[in-house]
Each structure stands twice: as C-alpha cells, then as structure tokens.
Design a protein around this motif. Structure first.
Motif, PDB file in Angstrom:
ATOM      1  N   ALA A 304      24.379  22.338  36.214  1.00 39.50           N
ATOM      2  CA  ALA A 304      25.692  22.844  36.607  1.00 39.50           C
ATOM      3  C   ALA A 304      26.743  22.749  35.504  1.00 39.50           C
ATOM      4  O   ALA A 304      27.649  23.580  35.436  1.00 39.50           O
ATOM      5  N   HIS A 305      26.666  21.737  34.652  1.00 37.98           N
ATOM      6  CA  HIS A 305      27.692  21.527  33.631  1.00 37.98           C
ATOM      7  C   HIS A 305      27.072  21.058  32.314  1.00 37.98           C
ATOM      8  O   HIS A 305      25.934  20.593  32.265  1.00 37.98           O
ATOM      9  N   GLY A 306      27.869  21.174  31.237  1.00 37.87           N
ATOM     10  CA  GLY A 306      27.464  20.657  29.946  1.00 37.87           C
ATOM     11  C   GLY A 306      27.771  19.176  29.842  1.00 37.87           C
ATOM     12  O   GLY A 306      28.218  18.538  30.805  1.00 37.87           O
ATOM     13  N   LYS A 307      27.577  18.603  28.643  1.00 37.27           N
ATOM     14  CA  LYS A 307      27.831  17.177  28.453  1.00 37.27           C
ATOM     15  C   LYS A 307      29.310  16.847  28.539  1.00 37.27           C
ATOM     16  O   LYS A 307      29.697  15.769  28.980  1.00 37.27           O
ATOM     17  N   SER A 308      30.163  17.793  28.106  1.00 39.11           N
ATOM     18  CA  SER A 308      31.608  17.596  28.159  1.00 39.11           C
ATOM     19  C   SER A 308      32.267  18.878  28.641  1.00 39.11           C
ATOM     20  O   SER A 308      31.937  19.970  28.168  1.00 39.11           O
ATOM     21  N   LYS A 309      33.187  18.738  29.593  1.00 42.38           N
ATOM     22  CA  LYS A 309      33.870  19.916  30.111  1.00 42.38           C
ATOM     23  C   LYS A 309      34.828  20.531  29.091  1.00 42.38           C
ATOM     24  O   LYS A 309      35.188  21.695  29.193  1.00 42.38           O
ATOM     25  N   LEU A 310      35.267  19.725  28.152  1.00 38.97           N
ATOM     26  CA  LEU A 310      36.201  20.201  27.137  1.00 38.97           C
ATOM     27  C   LEU A 310      35.455  20.585  25.868  1.00 38.97           C
ATOM     28  O   LEU A 310      35.791  20.154  24.766  1.00 38.97           O
ATOM     29  N   SER A 311      34.435  21.399  26.016  1.00 39.17           N
ATOM     30  CA  SER A 311      33.629  21.795  24.863  1.00 39.17           C
ATOM     31  C   SER A 311      33.144  23.219  25.039  1.00 39.17           C
ATOM     32  O   SER A 311      33.113  23.766  26.146  1.00 39.17           O
ATOM     33  N   LEU A 312      32.756  23.810  23.925  1.00 35.52           N
ATOM     34  CA  LEU A 312      32.191  25.152  23.962  1.00 35.52           C
ATOM     35  C   LEU A 312      30.865  25.150  24.720  1.00 35.52           C
ATOM     36  O   LEU A 312      30.501  26.139  25.357  1.00 35.52           O
ATOM     37  N   GLY A 313      30.181  24.010  24.676  1.00 33.26           N
ATOM     38  CA  GLY A 313      28.911  23.892  25.381  1.00 33.26           C
ATOM     39  C   GLY A 313      29.045  24.089  26.879  1.00 33.26           C
ATOM     40  O   GLY A 313      28.130  24.583  27.534  1.00 33.26           O
ATOM     41  N   GLU A 314      30.202  23.702  27.432  1.00 34.87           N
ATOM     42  CA  GLU A 314      30.436  23.880  28.870  1.00 34.87           C
ATOM     43  C   GLU A 314      30.434  25.358  29.242  1.00 34.87           C
ATOM     44  O   GLU A 314      29.809  25.774  30.219  1.00 34.87           O
ATOM     45  N   LEU A 315      31.127  26.168  28.424  1.00 35.50           N
ATOM     46  CA  LEU A 315      31.153  27.608  28.680  1.00 35.50           C
ATOM     47  C   LEU A 315      29.763  28.213  28.472  1.00 35.50           C
ATOM     48  O   LEU A 315      29.349  29.110  29.203  1.00 35.50           O
ATOM     49  N   THR A 316      29.054  27.706  27.481  1.00 32.50           N
ATOM     50  CA  THR A 316      27.700  28.202  27.204  1.00 32.50           C
ATOM     51  C   THR A 316      26.780  27.973  28.394  1.00 32.50           C
ATOM     52  O   THR A 316      25.974  28.844  28.753  1.00 32.50           O
ATOM     53  N   VAL A 317      26.914  26.804  29.021  1.00 35.52           N
ATOM     54  CA  VAL A 317      26.099  26.498  30.204  1.00 35.52           C
ATOM     55  C   VAL A 317      26.340  27.515  31.311  1.00 35.52           C
ATOM     56  O   VAL A 317      25.393  27.992  31.951  1.00 35.52           O
ATOM     57  N   HIS A 318      27.607  27.866  31.530  1.00 41.49           N
ATOM     58  CA  HIS A 318      27.925  28.791  32.622  1.00 41.49           C
ATOM     59  C   HIS A 318      27.449  30.213  32.329  1.00 41.49           C
ATOM     60  O   HIS A 318      27.011  30.911  33.239  1.00 41.49           O
ATOM     61  N   PHE A 319      27.531  30.637  31.079  1.00 39.61           N
ATOM     62  CA  PHE A 319      27.015  31.964  30.742  1.00 39.61           C
ATOM     63  C   PHE A 319      25.481  31.978  30.767  1.00 39.61           C
ATOM     64  O   PHE A 319      24.871  32.930  31.254  1.00 39.61           O
ATOM     65  N   ARG A 320      24.870  30.914  30.255  1.00 34.48           N
ATOM     66  CA  ARG A 320      23.413  30.844  30.252  1.00 34.48           C
ATOM     67  C   ARG A 320      22.874  30.797  31.680  1.00 34.48           C
ATOM     68  O   ARG A 320      21.798  31.344  31.968  1.00 34.48           O
ATOM     69  N   GLY A 321      23.613  30.153  32.578  1.00 31.08           N
ATOM     70  CA  GLY A 321      23.176  30.064  33.968  1.00 31.08           C
ATOM     71  C   GLY A 321      23.108  31.401  34.669  1.00 31.08           C
ATOM     72  O   GLY A 321      22.391  31.557  35.658  1.00 31.08           O
ATOM     73  N   LEU A 322      23.841  32.404  34.167  1.00 28.94           N
ATOM     74  CA  LEU A 322      23.817  33.742  34.752  1.00 28.94           C
ATOM     75  C   LEU A 322      22.599  34.538  34.311  1.00 28.94           C
ATOM     76  O   LEU A 322      22.366  35.650  34.798  1.00 28.94           O
ATOM     77  N   PHE A 323      21.828  33.976  33.359  1.00 34.38           N
ATOM     78  CA  PHE A 323      20.624  34.639  32.856  1.00 34.38           C
ATOM     79  C   PHE A 323      19.447  33.653  32.825  1.00 34.38           C
ATOM     80  O   PHE A 323      18.561  33.759  31.982  1.00 34.38           O
ATOM     81  N   SER A 324      19.445  32.703  33.757  1.00 31.99           N
ATOM     82  CA  SER A 324      18.456  31.621  33.736  1.00 31.99           C
ATOM     83  C   SER A 324      17.043  32.106  34.027  1.00 31.99           C
ATOM     84  O   SER A 324      16.073  31.455  33.640  1.00 31.99           O
ATOM     85  N   THR A 325      16.894  33.231  34.723  1.00 31.86           N
ATOM     86  CA  THR A 325      15.585  33.865  34.910  1.00 31.86           C
ATOM     87  C   THR A 325      15.754  35.359  34.660  1.00 31.86           C
ATOM     88  O   THR A 325      16.878  35.874  34.645  1.00 31.86           O
ATOM     89  N   LYS A 326      14.648  36.057  34.482  1.00 29.28           N
ATOM     90  CA  LYS A 326      14.720  37.505  34.235  1.00 29.28           C
ATOM     91  C   LYS A 326      15.354  38.232  35.420  1.00 29.28           C
ATOM     92  O   LYS A 326      16.150  39.168  35.245  1.00 29.28           O
ATOM     93  N   LYS A 327      15.016  37.798  36.630  1.00 34.76           N
ATOM     94  CA  LYS A 327      15.523  38.468  37.818  1.00 34.76           C
ATOM     95  C   LYS A 327      17.019  38.234  37.977  1.00 34.76           C
ATOM     96  O   LYS A 327      17.780  39.162  38.281  1.00 34.76           O
ATOM     97  N   ILE A 328      17.463  36.998  37.746  1.00 34.05           N
ATOM     98  CA  ILE A 328      18.893  36.697  37.828  1.00 34.05           C
ATOM     99  C   ILE A 328      19.644  37.418  36.715  1.00 34.05           C
ATOM    100  O   ILE A 328      20.741  37.951  36.926  1.00 34.05           O
ATOM    101  N   GLY A 329      19.054  37.459  35.517  1.00 31.21           N
ATOM    102  CA  GLY A 329      19.680  38.155  34.399  1.00 31.21           C
ATOM    103  C   GLY A 329      19.828  39.644  34.667  1.00 31.21           C
ATOM    104  O   GLY A 329      20.881  40.239  34.376  1.00 31.21           O
ATOM    105  N   LEU A 330      18.793  40.268  35.231  1.00 31.00           N
ATOM    106  CA  LEU A 330      18.873  41.685  35.578  1.00 31.00           C
ATOM    107  C   LEU A 330      19.949  41.922  36.625  1.00 31.00           C
ATOM    108  O   LEU A 330      20.739  42.873  36.526  1.00 31.00           O
ATOM    109  N   SER A 331      19.990  41.050  37.635  1.00 35.70           N
ATOM    110  CA  SER A 331      21.004  41.154  38.675  1.00 35.70           C
ATOM    111  C   SER A 331      22.405  41.068  38.086  1.00 35.70           C
ATOM    112  O   SER A 331      23.287  41.878  38.402  1.00 35.70           O
ATOM    113  N   THR A 332      22.629  40.101  37.191  1.00 34.01           N
ATOM    114  CA  THR A 332      23.936  39.923  36.569  1.00 34.01           C
ATOM    115  C   THR A 332      24.343  41.166  35.787  1.00 34.01           C
ATOM    116  O   THR A 332      25.478  41.646  35.908  1.00 34.01           O
ATOM    117  N   CYS A 333      23.421  41.722  35.003  1.00 30.85           N
ATOM    118  CA  CYS A 333      23.728  42.910  34.193  1.00 30.85           C
ATOM    119  C   CYS A 333      24.062  44.117  35.064  1.00 30.85           C
ATOM    120  O   CYS A 333      25.005  44.861  34.760  1.00 30.85           O
TER     121      CYS A 333
END
Length: 519
Positions: A304-333
């Motif tokens: 659900a979250h990165g190591k620190s909420k005040l980091s670029l990694g936190e945003l990366t986690v949320h974007f990566r989570g929208l493409f965590s599987t091929k089916k979810i990634g296709l749905s998001t696109c």
C-alpha cells in the motif's frame, strides 16, 4: 482463505455468513489478481463488515454531500464559458479563450494534487477543504479588475475543484455495501444539477438589461461597456460562490467525515478501522462481527505504501500499483483512454454549446439572449435523469457496467449524427436535450466504473490521473476553438466519431464490476 463465488441477485440485501469469511454477494473484483495476499484477505473481511452493516442514513448523507462536489465541479466548469462573452465586452481580451484554458489548467493540477495526496495523507482533508477554496476564488473572480486577473482566479477555483470528482467517488465507494455500488452512478445526476444551476443563473443575470451592456443586432456593445453597466456576470459569480460556500459549510456540519475504512486498511490502522465500524453499527442499530484479531491473522500488508510518505518512492508505489498485473494494467490504460476521449467530446459539445445554440437560434429566428439561455438551462436539466437511468441499467446482469456504457455511447453517437439534420427550433432544442440525456448515461457510468476497478490503496491516484487526462483534452478543445469555428456542425461530427470509439473501448474493459465488490 476461501472466497466463494456466490450468485448476487440485483436489488436483494446480501446475506452475511457468520464465519466472517464468506458472504452472499460476489467475490472482490481484484481478489484473484494475487497482488498482496494479506491485502486481499483483509479486504475481503472489510467488505464483509461493510455488507454486514449495510445501507444506513450515513450513506444518504454521503450521497448528498459528495453530490455537492459533482454539482460544484460542473457549475464551475460552465461558469467560465458563460461569463467569457460578457466579461470580454468589458475587458476586450486579446485571447478570448483564456478562461477555458485557465479553468482546465487549474483542474488538471488540482486533479493530480488532490488525487495523489489523498492516497498519501488520506481522503478526509481534501473532502473538507476543496469546496472552501472553490467558493473563495469564485467570489474573488467576480471582483476581478481585468482579464488577466480573472483568468488567474478562474485557474485557482479550478485547482480547488479539481479534486472533487476524485474525492466524491473515492469516499463514497469506500463506504458502500456491495449491493448498493450501483448508487455511485447516481452521483453523476448532481453533475447535471450543477449544469442546470449554471444555466438558470445565466438566464437570470445575463438577460437583464440593467445589469448588461446594450448590444446591437451583431452583438457588439453600444457605447462604453464598463464596470457600472456590466455587472451581470459579476453577480453570477458572487451568487455561485455563495452557493458553493453554503455547500462547504454543510460538508463539515451535517457530517463529520472520518477517514475511510479502506484507506485505514492500507495504513495498517486496524484498530481504528474496527472501532469506526463498531461505532457506525451501534449508531444505526446494525451488527458488526469484524475483530482486530481476524485482521491480524491475515498478515501484514506490504503493497500500500513506500518506506516514507515524504519521498518519490511513495508516489512510485501508487503508480506501480495501477499496473501490478497485466490485467490491472490494461484496465487502467483503457480507463484513462476513456477519460481522454470524453475529455475532448464533452467540452466540444457543452463548453461551446452556448455559441452553437446561439448561431442555430439565429438561423431559426430566435436570437434573443433569453431564448438562448432558456435552451441552455433546459438542455442541462435533460442530463439529470441520464445517470439515474444508467444506475438502473448497470445493475442488470445482462448489461452490467460495460454494456451500459456501450449503449450510452452508441445512442449519443446516433443523436449527434441526427443533430446535423435539424431544421427548426423545436428540433434544435429536442435533439440537444436527447444528446445531453444519453451522453450522461455513458458519463455517469464511467464516473462509477473508474473507482470500482481501481485498487483501493491507489484509487485516488488512478482516479486523479484519469481526470487529469480529461482536463488535458479540455485545454486542447480550447485551442481548437481558437482556430476553428465551433458554431458550425463540425464539432458534432467529431463528437459522434469519438463516442463510437468510446463504445469500442467500453466493450474491451477487462473487468465487469456487476455482482462483485470493489477491492
């Protein structure tokens, strides 16, 4: 943990099984995607608890107060197009479409800011603050001394309102029992109400000779058009700002929103989550069998979250989570593509509808401002029943969400093509109303579908990017208006073609939320 796939009968209350693990109401939408076993297990328990409590008066309050956000979003979006002409008479701008670009830039930045921040710091802050910002800058815009300052204030009110569509659907769906998820589609009826209010305010303030510059037969101001004889558009902004301020007060007094249970789940705040459910169940005479021990037994959520909420990694986690599987990634696109397409089609029809109706009205012998703004208001009223019909359709097993959108898009396309054959005033108004109705069947269902299929931990980010895609196309539509004559029927053909593409995309969505629960 076993997740039984029980059949859901539309309209029936779900039957909760006492073991706390299974429920008659369908599987969780993303349960089989194997994103995070602990998250899937805990989400299933939380959905069981939501269904066990069921629909309450709290949900009715959420429906109204989240509806205010929809109402304000559409109201503010149309205000800039309504006041652009009378304000332009006063300020003589070198770039007349600056207000359209300003509001879309503001809403674009607002969608990204409020969407991403809601997944990081929570939904509650944006829900309580956004309408206050909208009301303040709407009132200030009404006192703008020149075109540049007006555009700046319009951009700021757009920023404040940019998160409304994101927060409203995100907050609402994270409290909804599964058998009522279709109600999310009904929220879009508030969008039509906001449009109608804008139309009626324009009819009231922009048709009064004492508040507007006198015009000749070519709509050119007679004499000097200044502050003293051109206050109609300013009164329109003051009144709209006051209405939004009333809504913002209602949001923090009628209901004191607590953080949504699914956000708390991602935060690992299981005790606070269970306490919130127990308090709701007690207040509304319901039962809730969920315990902290059940949630603890599922393990620790890792995605659900990165190591620190005040980091670029936190945003990366949320974007990566929208493409965590091929089916979810296709749905998001495909969801983002749908918002991009409607983002061009919608403003081409609505934002420039005033100039188009005016030109057609002149052709049919009714060029008066009163008739133009009357038609504008009636067209917008016609959009209100669209999402309500969509809510009924999308809760039918044979259609579901996907084919409700397909039908809405194809019907809209058909009426767009038919509209080019309009030959009199009655047909002009009738076909405009029909387009508004069917367009909002598609749009209302898309509003609901988007948060239903996005993972809860990244829902606001995905929703924010979707709306941002929509706003980018709004900016492009303003540029098109600068170099193209929107009073012709060309935008009608473009819109028709876009809706055909939207129908194809809708049929291609990999997830069908009917009978399933949002994850």
């Amino acid at each position: 943990m076993n997740h039984p796939k029980n059949e859901k009968i539309a309209g029936e209350e779900p039957e909760v099984v006492a073991d706390g693990y299974s429920i008659k109401g369908g599987e969780d939408i993303l349960a089989l995607q194997d994103i995070d076993p602990a998250l899937n297990a805990k989400m299933h328990l939380v959905n069981n608890a939501i269904d066990e409590i069921g629909w309450t008066n709290y949900h009715w309050k959420l429906f109204v107060l989240n509806g205010f956000g929809y109402c304000v979003d559409s109201l503010l979006l149309l205000l800039q197009s309504i006041i652009a002409t009378p304000a332009g008479y006063e300020f003589s701008p070198s770039y007349p479409h600056a207000l359209t670009i300003a509001v879309y830039v503001g809403m674009l930045l607002g969608a990204l800011f409020w969407g991403m921040s809601a997944d990081v710091i929570g939904r509650r802050f944006a829900f309580n603050v956004s309408l206050f910002l909208c009301s303040a800058f709407t009132i200030v815009a009404g006192a703008a001394p020149n075109w540049t300052s007006l555009a700046v204030f319009i951009a700021f009110l757009g920023f404040g309102g940019g998160g409304n569509l994101i927060m409203d659907t995100t907050v609402f769906i994270e409290y909804l029992p599964s058998h009522k998820q279709w109600v999310l589609t009904w929220l879009a009826a508030w969008w039509g109400l906001g449009q109608s209010i804008a139309g009626f305010f324009a009819w009231a303030f922009l048709t009064q000779a004492k508040w507007n510059c006198p015009l000749d037969k070519n709509n050119v101001p007679i004499g000097v058009c200044g502050y003293d004889n051109n206050k109609g558009w300013r009164y329109l902004m003051y009144t709209s700002g006051a209405l939004v301020f009333f809504m913002s007060i209602a949001r923090i007094t009628v209901i004191r929103l607590k953080e949504t249970p699914k956000f708390l789940l991602g935060e690992g705040k299981d005790e606070q989550l269970v306490q919130g459910f127990q308090e709701m169940a007690l207040k509304y005479g319901k039962t809730c069998s969920l315990t902290v021990e059940q949630l603890d037994a599922c393990g620790v959520i890792q995605s659900a979250h990165g190591k620190s909420k005040l980091s670029l990694g936190e945003l990366t986690v949320h974007f990566r989570g929208l493409f965590s599987t091929k089916k979810i990634g296709l749905s998001t696109c495909l969801v983002w593509l749908s918002w991009t397409l409607i983002g061009l089609a919608y403003p081409l029809f609505y934002v420039f509808l005033g100039s188009y109706l005016s030109s057609r009205g002149a052709e049919f012998g009714s060029p008066s401002p009163s008739i133009t703004w009357r038609n504008y208001a009636l067209v917008n009223i016609s959009s209100i029943p669209g999402p309500m019909v969509a809510g009924w359709m999308c809760n039918m097993k044979i259609l579901g969400r996907k084919y409700t959108m397909v039908i809405g898009a194809l019907c809209t396309m058909a009426f767009f093509f038919a509209y080019t054959q309009v030959r009199n005033e009655a047909q002009n108004l009738g076909f405009s109303c029909a387009i508004a109705f069917f367009l909002d069947i598609y749009y209302g269902c898309l509003y609901a579908y988007t948060p239903e299929v996005l993972p809860s931990a990244h829902r606001a980010t995905g929703n924010g990017v979707a709306v941002a895609c929509n706003r980018i196309m709004g900016i492009i539509s303003a540029l098109i208006a600068t170099y193209a004559k929107t009073a012709t029927s060309v935008p009608i053909y473009v819109c028709a073609a876009l809706f055909f593409v939207m129908a194809v995309v809708s049929a291609s969505f990999p997830f069908e939320p009917y009978g399933k629960r949002s994850s």
